[in-house]
Design a protein around this motif. Structure first.
Motif, short mmCIF file in Angstrom:
data_model
loop_
_atom_site.label_atom_id
_atom_site.label_comp_id
_atom_site.label_asym_id
_atom_site.label_seq_id
_atom_site.Cartn_x
_atom_site.Cartn_y
_atom_site.Cartn_z
N LEU A 21 -43.76 54.09 4.86
CA LEU A 21 -44.95 54.90 4.59
C LEU A 21 -45.95 54.14 3.74
O LEU A 21 -47.14 54.13 4.03
CB LEU A 21 -44.55 56.20 3.90
CG LEU A 21 -45.68 57.20 3.64
CD1 LEU A 21 -46.13 57.85 4.93
CD2 LEU A 21 -45.25 58.26 2.62
N ARG A 22 -45.47 53.50 2.68
CA ARG A 22 -46.37 52.77 1.79
C ARG A 22 -47.08 51.64 2.54
O ARG A 22 -48.26 51.37 2.28
CB ARG A 22 -45.59 52.21 0.60
CG ARG A 22 -45.18 53.28 -0.41
CD ARG A 22 -44.57 52.66 -1.65
NE ARG A 22 -44.19 53.67 -2.64
CZ ARG A 22 -45.01 54.19 -3.54
NH1 ARG A 22 -46.28 53.79 -3.58
NH2 ARG A 22 -44.59 55.10 -4.41
N THR A 23 -46.39 51.02 3.46
CA THR A 23 -47.03 49.97 4.26
C THR A 23 -48.09 50.57 5.17
O THR A 23 -49.22 50.07 5.25
CB THR A 23 -45.99 49.23 5.11
OG1 THR A 23 -45.04 48.58 4.24
CG2 THR A 23 -46.65 48.19 6.00
N ASP A 24 -47.75 51.66 5.84
CA ASP A 24 -48.67 52.28 6.79
C ASP A 24 -49.89 52.90 6.10
O ASP A 24 -50.94 53.08 6.73
CB ASP A 24 -47.94 53.35 7.61
CG ASP A 24 -46.87 52.75 8.51
OD1 ASP A 24 -47.00 51.56 8.87
OD2 ASP A 24 -45.90 53.46 8.84
N MET A 25 -49.74 53.24 4.82
CA MET A 25 -50.85 53.83 4.08
C MET A 25 -52.05 52.90 3.98
O MET A 25 -53.19 53.35 3.76
CB MET A 25 -50.39 54.24 2.67
CG MET A 25 -49.55 55.49 2.63
SD MET A 25 -48.81 55.79 0.99
CE MET A 25 -50.29 56.04 -0.01
N GLU A 26 -51.82 51.60 4.12
CA GLU A 26 -52.89 50.61 3.99
C GLU A 26 -53.50 50.24 5.33
O GLU A 26 -54.30 49.30 5.41
CB GLU A 26 -52.35 49.35 3.29
CG GLU A 26 -51.73 49.61 1.93
CD GLU A 26 -52.67 50.35 0.99
OE1 GLU A 26 -53.87 50.00 0.96
OE2 GLU A 26 -52.21 51.28 0.30
#
Length: 241
Positions: free
Chosen positions: A183-188
């Protein structure tokens, strides 16, 4: 606003003295404007009212143009989450912020509309205007689409009480089964940024400055609306075709 008001008051003086204005210096015109204000302070209020009316008329015209020219983007943007019937004949667009208490109160309204009308589609426009935590929550929700869990995270965040924090967002994400590292990766991602930027641009063109705000057909509704009113507007939009 102050500069515009000063200009308006100067124009009032010029208009009031048409026979003399051509022979007066700019400094003298300003002195006459000040004298007129001191004699009749209501002039200031009248000038402010005129400016506000002009601003409102200009914003209404811009909003109407946006509804006409950006209809496809508002209702069919592939980068905007959709709930309800994806092929529904009426679209309701909601601009919201996860930290907005009135947006949370709109949760049962949206749920009630979806339960009452199986031909309506809801387009969510993430509109994080209440601080960095709101931006984080919106980015997380949009990123959850990559794992097919946007709706679950959306309702989970809307069900929170108090001020949302990054930690609270990630806790809800874990609870609904999201891989938080991914999720943290996809948030960017570019898609997440583009959605928020488009929401900001559309809101500005529509004159939307707060949350929640709804668009149904040609109607822009700022603020919290009750379920009956929303159902009526959907019916009206359906009748209008």
């Amino acid at each position: 606003m102050i500069k515009r008001l000063a200009l308006s008051l100067t124009l009032v003086a010029v208009t009031a003295l048409p026979a003399l204005s051509q022979d007066l210096s700019e400094e003298r015109i300003k002195e006459l404007a000040l004298e007129a204000i001191l004699e009749n302070p209501q002039i200031v209020m009248d000038a402010v009212a005129i400016l506000r009316e002009r601003d409102a008329a200009a914003q209404a015209a811009t909003a109407a143009e946006t509804l006409e020219t950006q209809r496809a983007l508002l209702e069919q943007d592939e980068n905007a989450p959709v709930l309800g019937n994806p092929d529904g004949d009426v679209t309701v667009i909601e601009f919201f912020d996860y930290n907005c208490p009135y947006c949370r109160r709109a949760k049962p309204v949206i749920e009630g509309l979806l339960a009452a009308d199986d031909s309506v589609r809801i387009v969510f426009r993430e509109f994080p205007i209440l601080g960095d935590a709101s931006v984080f929550a919106s980015r997380a929700a949009l990123a959850a689409r990559e794992q097919g869990l946007y709706e679950e995270l959306h309702w989970g965040l809307m069900g929170l009480s108090g001020r949302i924090t990054e930690a609270a967002v990630m806790t809800v994400a874990e609870e609904v089964g999201i891989d938080t590292a991914q999720l943290r990766t996809d948030m960017e991602s570019a898609a997440v940024s583009e959605h928020i930027e488009t929401s900001m641009s559309l809101a500005q063109s529509l004159g939307i400055t707060g949350t929640p705000s709804f668009v149904v057909g040609d109607t822009i509704l700022p603020g919290l609306v009750d379920e009956a009113r929303l159902i009526d507007l959907v019916g009206q939009a359906r009748s209008d075709g």
